[in-house]
Enzyme design. Structure first.
Site, PDB file in Angstrom:
ATOM      1  N   LYS A 125      12.633   8.286  -2.091  1.00 11.03           N
ATOM      2  CA  LYS A 125      13.622   7.269  -2.511  1.00 11.03           C
ATOM      3  C   LYS A 125      15.046   7.739  -2.204  1.00 11.03           C
ATOM      4  O   LYS A 125      15.888   6.952  -1.762  1.00 11.03           O
ATOM      5  CB  LYS A 125      13.474   6.975  -4.007  1.00 11.03           C
ATOM      6  CG  LYS A 125      12.164   6.259  -4.328  1.00 11.03           C
ATOM      7  CD  LYS A 125      11.994   6.084  -5.822  1.00 11.03           C
ATOM      8  CE  LYS A 125      10.621   5.550  -6.156  1.00 11.03           C
ATOM      9  NZ  LYS A 125      10.299   5.617  -7.576  1.00 11.03           N
ATOM     10  N   LEU A 144      15.339  -3.004  -8.603  1.00  8.51           N
ATOM     11  CA  LEU A 144      16.711  -2.945  -9.135  1.00  8.51           C
ATOM     12  C   LEU A 144      17.671  -3.083  -7.943  1.00  8.51           C
ATOM     13  O   LEU A 144      17.379  -2.567  -6.856  1.00  8.51           O
ATOM     14  CB  LEU A 144      16.967  -1.598  -9.843  1.00  8.51           C
ATOM     15  CG  LEU A 144      16.325  -1.392 -11.209  1.00  8.51           C
ATOM     16  CD1 LEU A 144      16.604   0.029 -11.705  1.00  8.51           C
ATOM     17  CD2 LEU A 144      16.825  -2.398 -12.227  1.00  8.51           C
ATOM     18  N   VAL A 160      12.760   1.091  -3.806  1.00 11.34           N
ATOM     19  CA  VAL A 160      13.631   1.920  -4.660  1.00 11.34           C
ATOM     20  C   VAL A 160      13.888   1.167  -5.963  1.00 11.34           C
ATOM     21  O   VAL A 160      14.291  -0.003  -5.937  1.00 11.34           O
ATOM     22  CB  VAL A 160      14.983   2.199  -3.954  1.00 11.34           C
ATOM     23  CG1 VAL A 160      15.946   2.871  -4.898  1.00 11.34           C
ATOM     24  CG2 VAL A 160      14.769   3.050  -2.711  1.00 11.34           C
ATOM     25  N   LYS A 220       6.960   3.224   0.909  1.00 11.50           N
ATOM     26  CA  LYS A 220       8.160   4.002   1.281  1.00 11.50           C
ATOM     27  C   LYS A 220       7.937   4.903   2.491  1.00 11.50           C
ATOM     28  O   LYS A 220       8.850   5.598   2.915  1.00 11.50           O
ATOM     29  CB  LYS A 220       8.576   4.904   0.100  1.00 11.50           C
ATOM     30  CG  LYS A 220       8.963   4.169  -1.150  1.00 11.50           C
ATOM     31  CD  LYS A 220       9.192   5.112  -2.314  1.00 11.50           C
ATOM     32  CE  LYS A 220       7.950   5.418  -3.098  1.00 11.50           C
ATOM     33  NZ  LYS A 220       7.342   4.384  -3.885  1.00 11.50           N
ATOM     34  N   GLU A 250       0.593   8.348 -11.750  1.00 11.54           N
ATOM     35  CA  GLU A 250      -0.548   8.121 -10.861  1.00 11.54           C
ATOM     36  C   GLU A 250      -1.772   8.755 -11.518  1.00 11.54           C
ATOM     37  O   GLU A 250      -1.630   9.644 -12.372  1.00 11.54           O
ATOM     38  CB  GLU A 250      -0.293   8.796  -9.513  1.00 11.54           C
ATOM     39  CG  GLU A 250       0.849   8.200  -8.722  1.00 11.54           C
ATOM     40  CD  GLU A 250       0.562   6.783  -8.258  1.00 11.54           C
ATOM     41  OE1 GLU A 250      -0.596   6.490  -7.906  1.00 11.54           O
ATOM     42  OE2 GLU A 250       1.488   5.961  -8.269  1.00 11.54           O
ATOM     43  N   GLY A 279       6.645  -0.693 -12.448  1.00 12.73           N
ATOM     44  CA  GLY A 279       5.877  -1.746 -13.113  1.00 12.73           C
ATOM     45  C   GLY A 279       5.461  -2.794 -12.109  1.00 12.73           C
ATOM     46  O   GLY A 279       6.252  -3.169 -11.241  1.00 12.73           O
ATOM     47  N   ALA A 324      11.988  -0.244  -7.965  1.00 14.27           N
ATOM     48  CA  ALA A 324      11.121  -1.421  -8.176  1.00 14.27           C
ATOM     49  C   ALA A 324      11.927  -2.718  -8.166  1.00 14.27           C
ATOM     50  O   ALA A 324      11.681  -3.624  -8.951  1.00 14.27           O
ATOM     51  CB  ALA A 324      10.341  -1.274  -9.490  1.00 14.27           C
ATOM     52  N   THR A 356       0.860  -1.181   0.000  1.00 17.30           N
ATOM     53  CA  THR A 356       0.000   0.000   0.000  1.00 17.30           C
ATOM     54  C   THR A 356       0.904   1.240   0.000  1.00 17.30           C
ATOM     55  O   THR A 356       2.123   1.128   0.069  1.00 17.30           O
ATOM     56  CB  THR A 356      -0.886   0.075   1.264  1.00 17.30           C
ATOM     57  OG1 THR A 356      -0.081   0.536   2.365  1.00 17.30           O
ATOM     58  CG2 THR A 356      -1.477  -1.285   1.624  1.00 17.30           C
ATOM     59  N   ASP A 397       7.912  11.749  -4.262  1.00 16.22           N
ATOM     60  CA  ASP A 397       8.208  10.315  -4.277  1.00 16.22           C
ATOM     61  C   ASP A 397       9.708  10.090  -4.539  1.00 16.22           C
ATOM     62  O   ASP A 397      10.325   9.219  -3.930  1.00 16.22           O
ATOM     63  CB  ASP A 397       7.356   9.643  -5.375  1.00 16.22           C
ATOM     64  CG  ASP A 397       7.285   8.148  -5.178  1.00 16.22           C
ATOM     65  OD1 ASP A 397       6.893   7.713  -4.080  1.00 16.22           O
ATOM     66  OD2 ASP A 397       7.662   7.408  -6.117  1.00 16.22           O
ATOM     67  N   GLY A 399      -0.490   4.588 -18.123  1.00 23.12           N
ATOM     68  CA  GLY A 399      -0.371   4.080 -16.752  1.00 23.12           C
ATOM     69  C   GLY A 399       0.989   4.359 -16.136  1.00 23.12           C
ATOM     70  O   GLY A 399       1.327   3.795 -15.102  1.00 23.12           O
TER      71      GLY A 399
HETATM   72  N1  LIG Z   1       2.905   0.596  -9.271  1.00 24.24           N
HETATM   73  C1  LIG Z   1       4.239   0.469  -9.321  1.00 24.24           C
HETATM   74  O1  LIG Z   1       4.843   0.229 -10.391  1.00 24.24           O
HETATM   75  C2  LIG Z   1       5.054   0.596  -8.074  1.00 24.24           C
HETATM   76  C3  LIG Z   1       6.451   0.430  -8.148  1.00 24.24           C
HETATM   77  C4  LIG Z   1       7.210   0.484  -6.972  1.00 24.24           C
HETATM   78  C5  LIG Z   1       6.586   0.741  -5.772  1.00 24.24           C
HETATM   79  N2  LIG Z   1       5.225   0.959  -5.746  1.00 24.24           N
HETATM   80  C6  LIG Z   1       4.617   1.223  -4.444  1.00 24.24           C
HETATM   81  O2  LIG Z   1       3.762   0.121  -4.125  1.00 24.24           O
HETATM   82  C7  LIG Z   1       2.689   0.571  -3.321  1.00 24.24           C
HETATM   83  C8  LIG Z   1       1.385   0.125  -3.959  1.00 24.24           C
HETATM   84  O3  LIG Z   1       1.288   0.696  -5.248  1.00 24.24           O
HETATM   85  P1  LIG Z   1       0.084   0.325  -6.240  1.00 24.24           P
HETATM   86  O4  LIG Z   1       0.455   0.908  -7.539  1.00 24.24           O
HETATM   87  O5  LIG Z   1      -0.243  -1.125  -6.136  1.00 24.24           O
HETATM   88  O6  LIG Z   1      -1.109   1.169  -5.571  1.00 24.24           O
HETATM   89  P2  LIG Z   1      -2.690   0.942  -5.749  1.00 24.24           P
HETATM   90  O7  LIG Z   1      -2.988   0.236  -7.023  1.00 24.24           O
HETATM   91  O8  LIG Z   1      -3.328   2.252  -5.467  1.00 24.24           O
HETATM   92  O9  LIG Z   1      -3.071  -0.086  -4.575  1.00 24.24           O
HETATM   93  C9  LIG Z   1      -2.991   0.257  -3.225  1.00 24.24           C
HETATM   94  C10 LIG Z   1      -3.696  -0.832  -2.431  1.00 24.24           C
HETATM   95  O10 LIG Z   1      -3.526  -0.540  -1.053  1.00 24.24           O
HETATM   96  C11 LIG Z   1      -4.781  -0.755  -0.405  1.00 24.24           C
HETATM   97  N3  LIG Z   1      -4.789  -0.101   0.893  1.00 24.24           N
HETATM   98  C12 LIG Z   1      -4.755   1.235   1.187  1.00 24.24           C
HETATM   99  N4  LIG Z   1      -4.801   1.406   2.537  1.00 24.24           N
HETATM  100  C13 LIG Z   1      -4.861   0.152   3.076  1.00 24.24           C
HETATM  101  C14 LIG Z   1      -4.953  -0.331   4.398  1.00 24.24           C
HETATM  102  N5  LIG Z   1      -4.983   0.491   5.458  1.00 24.24           N
HETATM  103  N6  LIG Z   1      -5.000  -1.675   4.597  1.00 24.24           N
HETATM  104  C15 LIG Z   1      -4.977  -2.534   3.543  1.00 24.24           C
HETATM  105  N7  LIG Z   1      -4.908  -2.126   2.265  1.00 24.24           N
HETATM  106  C16 LIG Z   1      -4.858  -0.799   2.041  1.00 24.24           C
HETATM  107  C17 LIG Z   1      -5.777  -0.238  -1.398  1.00 24.24           C
HETATM  108  O11 LIG Z   1      -7.079  -0.684  -1.056  1.00 24.24           O
HETATM  109  P3  LIG Z   1      -8.394  -0.149  -1.836  1.00 24.24           P
HETATM  110  O12 LIG Z   1      -8.409  -0.893  -3.137  1.00 24.24           O
HETATM  111  O13 LIG Z   1      -9.501  -0.524  -0.924  1.00 24.24           O
HETATM  112  O14 LIG Z   1      -8.215   1.335  -1.999  1.00 24.24           O
HETATM  113  C18 LIG Z   1      -5.213  -0.889  -2.670  1.00 24.24           C
HETATM  114  O15 LIG Z   1      -5.616  -2.245  -2.730  1.00 24.24           O
HETATM  115  C19 LIG Z   1       2.850   2.098  -3.198  1.00 24.24           C
HETATM  116  O16 LIG Z   1       3.511   2.400  -1.997  1.00 24.24           O
HETATM  117  C20 LIG Z   1       3.724   2.441  -4.398  1.00 24.24           C
HETATM  118  O17 LIG Z   1       4.478   3.623  -4.202  1.00 24.24           O
HETATM  119  C21 LIG Z   1       4.467   0.860  -6.856  1.00 24.24           C
END
Ligand SMILES: NC(=O)c1ccc[n+]([C@@H]2O[C@H](COP(=O)([O-])OP(=O)(O)OC[C@H]3O[C@@H](n4cnc5c(N)ncnc54)[C@H](OP(=O)(O)O)[C@@H]3O)[C@@H](O)[C@H]2O)c1
Length: 378
Positions: A247, A178, A174, A145, A232, A362, A176, A121, A243, A229
């Site tokens: 990092k 790497l 950091v 993070k 955000e 990703g 993803a 999350t 963000d 995509g």
């Molecule tokens: N996307 C990427 O490529 C990427 C890469 C590296 C790191 N990240 C990091 O990975 C994390 C997730 O990213 P994402 O892209 O998957 O985000 P996302 O699609 O917005 O998903 C976030 C998830 O967290 C859930 N959530 C929020 N608060 C919560 C809580 N209190 N308890 C349980 N679940 C909760 C949300 O639930 P709901 O569906 O109910 O809202 C959703 O399922 C972030 O910190 C992001 O910075 C992402």
């Protein structure tokens, strides 16, 4: 993934991880699959959490057992429901109300040798509990993070909690996954130390400035990046630079620079007048970003340079994030796609920096980084 509770090991939960039992195949006693050794709870079933659920159904995760999963509203601890391929969708309208205590109890009752909470999350409230969970004997694996890249007090609490044996898997925070943090730790273990750090830490900002040539308006590229995509839903999360700053803090702190979150100078790309708008209005006014960026681009081009959104840490611990002109010979000028780049100058990598580069965002690779940290516990 196994979602079936195995008998016989209940009550053995501990931070210590035994060597997996290996059965020797004989005619009398055919080999049986080894019991899962790691029980996990997954917090967050969004883009990254959803990709992790898919990975858990592959042979690579045979020794990992999912005992709980949650989104922000609902959770599930029933083995049969956790085994469903549509778990993620089901959590949207089925399951118990959110209660972390019930998820931790599922880990405690798993009987597995290692109990792991995976945070997929961006929740600050959840991140603030990482240190407590570690202190209670759970391992934490995170893409979130908000703790390691948040307030310095949170980072210090994390250090204190991991000193007691709890493991903190942070590869996904950091680049993803790497191998940036793992490389840095290895160098430090050998007595090397980070002198300076520079790079492009955001996949979306990398793509935007790798594409931007001053002819296509920046706002058009931003719309395209959002459609693909890469950003955000509200692109201000990317453009603010916050963000990237998180990092930079995570890497700097892991390198021994105890920086406060207010010690990173962040030059974001969102003008003051656009910061407080609702997302819809901001998206309607994206073209207001165009003129200032076109002017910056023209100035840079007149000096034979290009623009890159860089994170930098110098030898005195000064940290800065923002748009920088770099010459065509600069490593960041040669980036493509959504690649991230981390150039580490250390005591021993001094004449030339150690450069780690590759896709830095990703869902699949981020989920793989989470799984890798989990498997490192087994
Ligand atoms: N996307 C990427 O490529 C990427 C890469 C590296 C790191 N990240 C990091 O990975 C994390 C997730 O990213 P994402 O892209 O998957 O985000 P996302 O699609 O917005 O998903 C976030 C998830 O967290 C859930 N959530 C929020 N608060 C919560 C809580 N209190 N308890 C349980 N679940 C909760 C949300 O639930 P709901 O569906 O109910 O809202 C959703 O399922 C972030 O910190 C992001 O910075 C992402």
């Amino acid at each position: 993934m196994s979602a079936v509770l195995d008998a016989g090991t209940a009550g053995a939960a501990s931070a210590a991880i035994p060597t997996p039992h290996r059965s020797i195949a004989t005619e009398a006693a055919p080999a049986v699959p080894a019991a899962p050794t790691v029980a996990i709870v997954l917090l967050g079933t969004g883009v990254v959490g959803g990709a992790l659920l898919k990975l858990l159904n592959t042979p690579a995760a045979a020794r990992v057992r999912l005992v709980g999963a949650a989104n922000s509203r609902r959770q599930q601890t029933s083995a049969a429901r956790l085994a469903s391929r549509s778990l993620r969708e089901q959590l949207n309208n089925q399951g118990d109300v959110r209660d972390n205590a019930a998820l931790l109890a599922a880990l405690d009752h798993s009987g597995a040798a290692a109990r792991v909470i995976i945070d997929a999350t961006a929740s600050t409230a959840l991140a603030s509990q990482h240190a407590q969970w570690l202190a209670r004997g759970y391992h934490v694996v995170t893409a979130n993070k908000a703790l390691a890249g948040g307030e310095l007090a949170g980072w210090r609490a994390l250090q204190a909690a991991t000193a007691n044996g709890g493991r903190y898997g942070d590869a996904a925070t950091v680049g993803a996954g790497l191998p940036v943090l793992s490389t840095l730790r290895r160098l430090r273990l050998c007595g090397d130390s980070l002198l300076t750090l520079e790079g492009v830490f955001s996949g979306s900002l990398s793509w935007l400035f790798n594409q931007y040539d001053g002819k296509t308006p920046f706002s058009a590229l931003l719309r395209e990046a959002r459609r693909l995509g890469y950003t955000e839903p509200d692109p201000r999360s990317d453009l603010s630079g916050d963000d990237v700053a998180r990092k930079l803090l995570i890497i700097a702190r892991n390198a021994g620079f105890a920086l406060g979150s207010d010690e990173v100078v962040v030059e974001g790309l969102v003008p003051e007048v656009l910061r407080e708008l609702d997302t819809g209005t901001f998206l309607e006014r994206l073209q207001e970003l165009d003129a200032p960026l076109a002017a910056r681009h023209a100035e840079a081009a007149s000096r034979g340079c290009v623009l890159r959104f860089l994170a930098r840490l110098n030898q005195r611990g000064h940290a800065r994030v923002g748009l920088v002109e770099v010459p065509g010979t600069h490593p960041a000028a040669r980036l493509s796609g959504t690649d991230n780049q981390f150039a580490l100058t250390t005591t021993r990598y001094n004449a030339q920096p150690l450069v780690i580069q590759g896709p830095g965002a990703g869902p699949e690779i981020t989920a793989q980084a989470l799984l890798g940290d989990v498997l490192a516990l087994s």
